[in-house]
Motif scaffolding. Structure first.
Motif, PDB file in Angstrom:
ATOM      1  N   THR A  59       0.869  -1.844   0.362  1.00 48.28           N
ATOM      2  CA  THR A  59      -0.218  -0.386   0.144  1.00 48.28           C
ATOM      3  C   THR A  59       0.804   1.161   0.297  1.00 48.28           C
ATOM      4  O   THR A  59       2.001   1.409   1.019  1.00 48.28           O
ATOM      5  CB  THR A  59      -0.983   0.018   1.653  1.00 48.28           C
ATOM      6  N   PRO A  67      -3.618   5.281   3.407  1.00 46.48           N
ATOM      7  CA  PRO A  67      -3.525   4.587   2.502  1.00 46.48           C
ATOM      8  C   PRO A  67      -4.224   5.876   0.463  1.00 46.48           C
ATOM      9  O   PRO A  67      -5.214   6.718   0.515  1.00 46.48           O
ATOM     10  CB  PRO A  67      -4.007   3.844   2.547  1.00 46.48           C
ATOM     11  N   GLY A 106      -3.932   0.703  -7.122  1.00 50.59           N
ATOM     12  CA  GLY A 106      -4.002   0.547  -5.705  1.00 50.59           C
ATOM     13  C   GLY A 106      -6.183   0.039  -5.658  1.00 50.59           C
ATOM     14  O   GLY A 106      -7.052   0.555  -6.712  1.00 50.59           O
ATOM     15  N   GLU A 112      -3.959  -1.257  -1.247  1.00 47.27           N
ATOM     16  CA  GLU A 112      -3.920  -2.089  -2.217  1.00 47.27           C
ATOM     17  C   GLU A 112      -3.340  -2.445  -3.564  1.00 47.27           C
ATOM     18  O   GLU A 112      -3.757  -2.640  -4.038  1.00 47.27           O
ATOM     19  CB  GLU A 112      -4.284  -3.360  -1.308  1.00 47.27           C
ATOM     20  N   ASP A 192       4.594  -2.046   1.847  1.00 52.33           N
ATOM     21  CA  ASP A 192       4.001  -1.279   1.776  1.00 52.33           C
ATOM     22  C   ASP A 192       5.066   0.270   1.281  1.00 52.33           C
ATOM     23  O   ASP A 192       6.733   0.196   2.149  1.00 52.33           O
ATOM     24  CB  ASP A 192       4.070  -0.649   2.938  1.00 52.33           C
TER      25      ASP A 192
END
Length: 206
Positions: A59, A67, A106, A112, A192
């Motif tokens: 993410t 995020p 994402g 994600e 991440d």
């Protein structure tokens, strides 16, 4: 006669804006009929591809730890033998069953991104020293004027990471862990990306 082009000025950079998904991943945002599938989507390998299958999840977080739900991520990497699927690859033949490049938006709810790929082999640095296995990332989103480049390294490659010439150039060694993924299960890696603040990911000017 060759004419001087000094009067041509570089245009101002702009953020990717809300239209990056429309242009790059139209099917993802519900615009169908242009392409059968979005370029770069899906698995990077097929049944004949050599190498260990892996999944990369991650993410992109902003400076506040939130995020980014509109980020678009691209990766490119070598095959399991360390060759790139590129016309500029002159060291040998890359696996014809491995694409070597992928694109993932994402998730609009969680932010994600996911890639189904293989673990890459080692490739030489420009001076001939061997780099550790890694995957190159490119990130764009609203608020990012110029796409960001970074790398993901593998936690089990301790010895290779220690002698990697790119990691060796990072002045603040305490930031190297921001480039090393964590392993989740047997074949999944989490990487991440943090744009600012605590644990900010190292980005490369390339």
């Amino acid at each position: 006669m060759v004419q001087p082009l000094g009067y041509l000025k570089e245009s101002a950079s702009q953020t990717a804006g809300p239209y990056v998904h429309i242009g790059c991943t139209p099917n993802f945002v519900g615009i169908h009929g242009i392409f059968e599938k979005d370029l770069g989507s899906g698995s990077l390998y097929n049944e004949q591809t050599r190498g260990t299958r892996i999944t990369i999840r991650g993410t992109v977080f902003d400076g506040g730890g939130n995020p980014l739900k509109d980020a678009l991520i691209e990766i490119w990497q070598a095959d399991d033998a360390g060759f790139y699927n590129s016309p500029s690859e002159t060291r040998g033949s890359a696996d014809p069953n491995f694409i070597g490049w992928g694109r993932s938006p994402g998730d609009m709810e969680t932010g994600e991104f996911v890639f189904e790929t293989i673990k890459p082999g080692r490739v030489p640095f420009k001076d001939g020293r061997w780099m550790a296995p890694h995957v190159t990332f490119w990130i764009v989103a609203r608020g990012i004027n110029i796409g960001l480049h970074t790398r993901m390294y593998f936690p089990e490659e301790t010895a290779a990471n220690a002698e990697d010439p790119v990691l060796a150039r990072i002045e603040h060694k305490n930031r190297i862990p921001t480039l090393i993924a964590s392993k989740e299960g047997d074949s999944t890696y989490r990487f991440d990306i943090r744009l600012q603040g605590e644990g900010e990911t190292v980005f490369f000017d390339i």
